[in-house]
Scaffold this motif. Structure first.
Motif, PDB file in Angstrom:
ATOM      1  N   VAL A  26       2.461  70.772  -3.017  1.00 51.89           N
ATOM      2  CA  VAL A  26       1.449  71.323  -3.929  1.00 51.89           C
ATOM      3  C   VAL A  26       1.666  72.825  -4.103  1.00 51.89           C
ATOM      4  N   ASP A  27       1.928  73.519  -3.007  1.00 47.81           N
ATOM      5  CA  ASP A  27       2.126  74.971  -3.078  1.00 47.81           C
ATOM      6  C   ASP A  27       3.354  75.344  -3.907  1.00 47.81           C
ATOM      7  N   GLU A  28       4.419  74.588  -3.767  1.00 52.29           N
ATOM      8  CA  GLU A  28       5.699  74.991  -4.347  1.00 52.29           C
ATOM      9  C   GLU A  28       6.068  74.284  -5.651  1.00 52.29           C
ATOM     10  N   ALA A  29       5.513  73.100  -5.907  1.00 52.36           N
ATOM     11  CA  ALA A  29       6.003  72.316  -7.051  1.00 52.36           C
ATOM     12  C   ALA A  29       4.934  71.923  -8.065  1.00 52.36           C
ATOM     13  N   TRP A  30       3.679  72.020  -7.700  1.00 56.23           N
ATOM     14  CA  TRP A  30       2.607  71.501  -8.566  1.00 56.23           C
ATOM     15  C   TRP A  30       2.675  72.056  -9.986  1.00 56.23           C
ATOM     16  N   GLU A  31       2.813  73.374 -10.123  1.00 54.22           N
ATOM     17  CA  GLU A  31       2.786  73.986 -11.452  1.00 54.22           C
ATOM     18  C   GLU A  31       3.936  73.518 -12.341  1.00 54.22           C
ATOM     19  N   GLN A  32       5.054  73.129 -11.739  1.00 58.87           N
ATOM     20  CA  GLN A  32       6.218  72.716 -12.530  1.00 58.87           C
ATOM     21  C   GLN A  32       6.172  71.241 -12.943  1.00 58.87           C
ATOM     22  N   LEU A  33       5.254  70.479 -12.392  1.00 55.59           N
ATOM     23  CA  LEU A  33       5.171  69.058 -12.733  1.00 55.59           C
ATOM     24  C   LEU A  33       4.647  68.863 -14.149  1.00 55.59           C
ATOM     25  N   SER A  34       5.129  67.817 -14.795  1.00 55.45           N
ATOM     26  CA  SER A  34       4.577  67.431 -16.094  1.00 55.45           C
ATOM     27  C   SER A  34       3.160  66.906 -15.877  1.00 55.45           C
ATOM     28  N   GLU A  35       2.394  66.837 -16.933  1.00 52.76           N
ATOM     29  CA  GLU A  35       1.028  66.310 -16.811  1.00 52.76           C
ATOM     30  C   GLU A  35       1.059  64.866 -16.300  1.00 52.76           C
ATOM     31  N   ASP A  36       2.026  64.081 -16.773  1.00 49.06           N
ATOM     32  CA  ASP A  36       2.156  62.702 -16.294  1.00 49.06           C
ATOM     33  C   ASP A  36       2.407  62.666 -14.793  1.00 49.06           C
ATOM     34  N   ASN A  37       3.329  63.508 -14.317  1.00 52.29           N
ATOM     35  CA  ASN A  37       3.634  63.528 -12.888  1.00 52.29           C
ATOM     36  C   ASN A  37       2.468  64.050 -12.058  1.00 52.29           C
ATOM     37  N   LYS A  38       1.695  64.962 -12.618  1.00 51.67           N
ATOM     38  CA  LYS A  38       0.496  65.429 -11.906  1.00 51.67           C
ATOM     39  C   LYS A  38      -0.471  64.266 -11.701  1.00 51.67           C
ATOM     40  N   GLN A  39      -0.642  63.462 -12.729  1.00 48.98           N
ATOM     41  CA  GLN A  39      -1.541  62.308 -12.619  1.00 48.98           C
ATOM     42  C   GLN A  39      -1.001  61.286 -11.618  1.00 48.98           C
ATOM     43  N   ILE A  40       0.315  61.097 -11.620  1.00 50.48           N
ATOM     44  CA  ILE A  40       0.923  60.162 -10.667  1.00 50.48           C
ATOM     45  C   ILE A  40       0.733  60.668  -9.240  1.00 50.48           C
ATOM     46  N   PHE A  41       0.925  61.974  -9.028  1.00 53.25           N
ATOM     47  CA  PHE A  41       0.727  62.535  -7.697  1.00 53.25           C
ATOM     48  C   PHE A  41      -0.728  62.361  -7.254  1.00 53.25           C
ATOM     49  N   GLU A  42      -1.659  62.610  -8.140  1.00 51.01           N
ATOM     50  CA  GLU A  42      -3.071  62.434  -7.804  1.00 51.01           C
ATOM     51  C   GLU A  42      -3.361  60.971  -7.459  1.00 51.01           C
ATOM     52  N   ARG A  43      -2.710  60.064  -8.169  1.00 55.86           N
ATOM     53  CA  ARG A  43      -2.881  58.631  -7.875  1.00 55.86           C
ATOM     54  C   ARG A  43      -2.274  58.296  -6.510  1.00 55.86           C
ATOM     55  N   LEU A  44      -1.148  58.924  -6.199  1.00 57.90           N
ATOM     56  CA  LEU A  44      -0.514  58.720  -4.898  1.00 57.90           C
ATOM     57  C   LEU A  44      -1.477  59.106  -3.771  1.00 57.90           C
ATOM     58  N   LEU A  45      -2.227  60.175  -3.986  1.00 58.58           N
ATOM     59  CA  LEU A  45      -3.158  60.648  -2.961  1.00 58.58           C
ATOM     60  C   LEU A  45      -4.328  59.691  -2.723  1.00 58.58           C
ATOM     61  N   THR A  46      -4.528  58.735  -3.616  1.00 56.94           N
ATOM     62  CA  THR A  46      -5.599  57.754  -3.421  1.00 56.94           C
ATOM     63  C   THR A  46      -5.151  56.598  -2.529  1.00 56.94           C
ATOM     64  N   CYS A  47      -3.869  56.549  -2.208  1.00 57.54           N
ATOM     65  CA  CYS A  47      -3.351  55.482  -1.349  1.00 57.54           C
ATOM     66  C   CYS A  47      -3.739  55.736   0.106  1.00 57.54           C
ATOM     67  N   ASP A  63      -3.318  56.133   4.139  1.00 60.89           N
ATOM     68  CA  ASP A  63      -2.330  56.810   4.984  1.00 60.89           C
ATOM     69  C   ASP A  63      -1.263  55.875   5.552  1.00 60.89           C
ATOM     70  N   PRO A  64      -1.610  54.698   6.086  1.00 56.89           N
ATOM     71  CA  PRO A  64      -0.557  53.846   6.653  1.00 56.89           C
ATOM     72  C   PRO A  64       0.511  53.433   5.636  1.00 56.89           C
ATOM     73  N   GLU A  65       0.080  53.143   4.392  1.00 54.84           N
ATOM     74  CA  GLU A  65       1.095  52.773   3.404  1.00 54.84           C
ATOM     75  C   GLU A  65       1.890  53.992   2.961  1.00 54.84           C
ATOM     76  N   LEU A  66       1.253  55.145   2.823  1.00 59.86           N
ATOM     77  CA  LEU A  66       1.992  56.375   2.494  1.00 59.86           C
ATOM     78  C   LEU A  66       3.022  56.674   3.573  1.00 59.86           C
ATOM     79  N   PHE A  67       2.605  56.570   4.830  1.00 64.24           N
ATOM     80  CA  PHE A  67       3.506  56.825   5.944  1.00 64.24           C
ATOM     81  C   PHE A  67       4.707  55.876   5.878  1.00 64.24           C
ATOM     82  N   ALA A  68       4.455  54.604   5.636  1.00 65.80           N
ATOM     83  CA  ALA A  68       5.539  53.607   5.559  1.00 65.80           C
ATOM     84  C   ALA A  68       6.507  53.942   4.429  1.00 65.80           C
TER      85      ALA A  68
END
Length: 88
Positions: free
Chosen positions: A34-55, A57-62
């Motif tokens: 987030v600190d280093e790459a967030w601003e460079q992401l496309s709007e689509d990728n920002k939404q995908i990242f936000e969706r990733l954060l809704t997953c 922890d155990p599945e993210l870790f895997a």
């Protein structure tokens, strides 16, 4: 313009809060991303990242540790993007 910067700062602060996970292994991936790459992401990728954060922890870790592959192609691509940034 100040309003945009203020709302952007608030958005990033909320995002950083969502990046705080129950697992240190995930925190050390998400926070720098987030600190280093967030601003460079496309709007689509920002939404995908936000969706990733809704997953969960155990599945993210895997996914990030390579124990399992995410079935969602967008989320899988985001996992790969984050991992590639860490390796650099």
């Amino acid at each position: 313009m100040t309003v945009d910067m203020n709302s952007s700062a608030k958005e990033k602060a909320k995002l950083k809060w969502a990046c705080r996970r129950g697992m240190l292994e995930l925190d050390v991936l998400f926070m720098p991303f987030v600190d280093e790459a967030w601003e460079q992401l496309s709007e689509d990728n920002k939404q995908i990242f936000e969706r990733l954060l809704t997953c969960q922890d155990p599945e993210l870790f895997a996914w990030f540790m390579g124990h399992e592959e995410c079935e969602d192609s967008e989320l899988r691509s985001m996992v790969e993007l984050i991992l590639n940034r860490v390796k650099v």
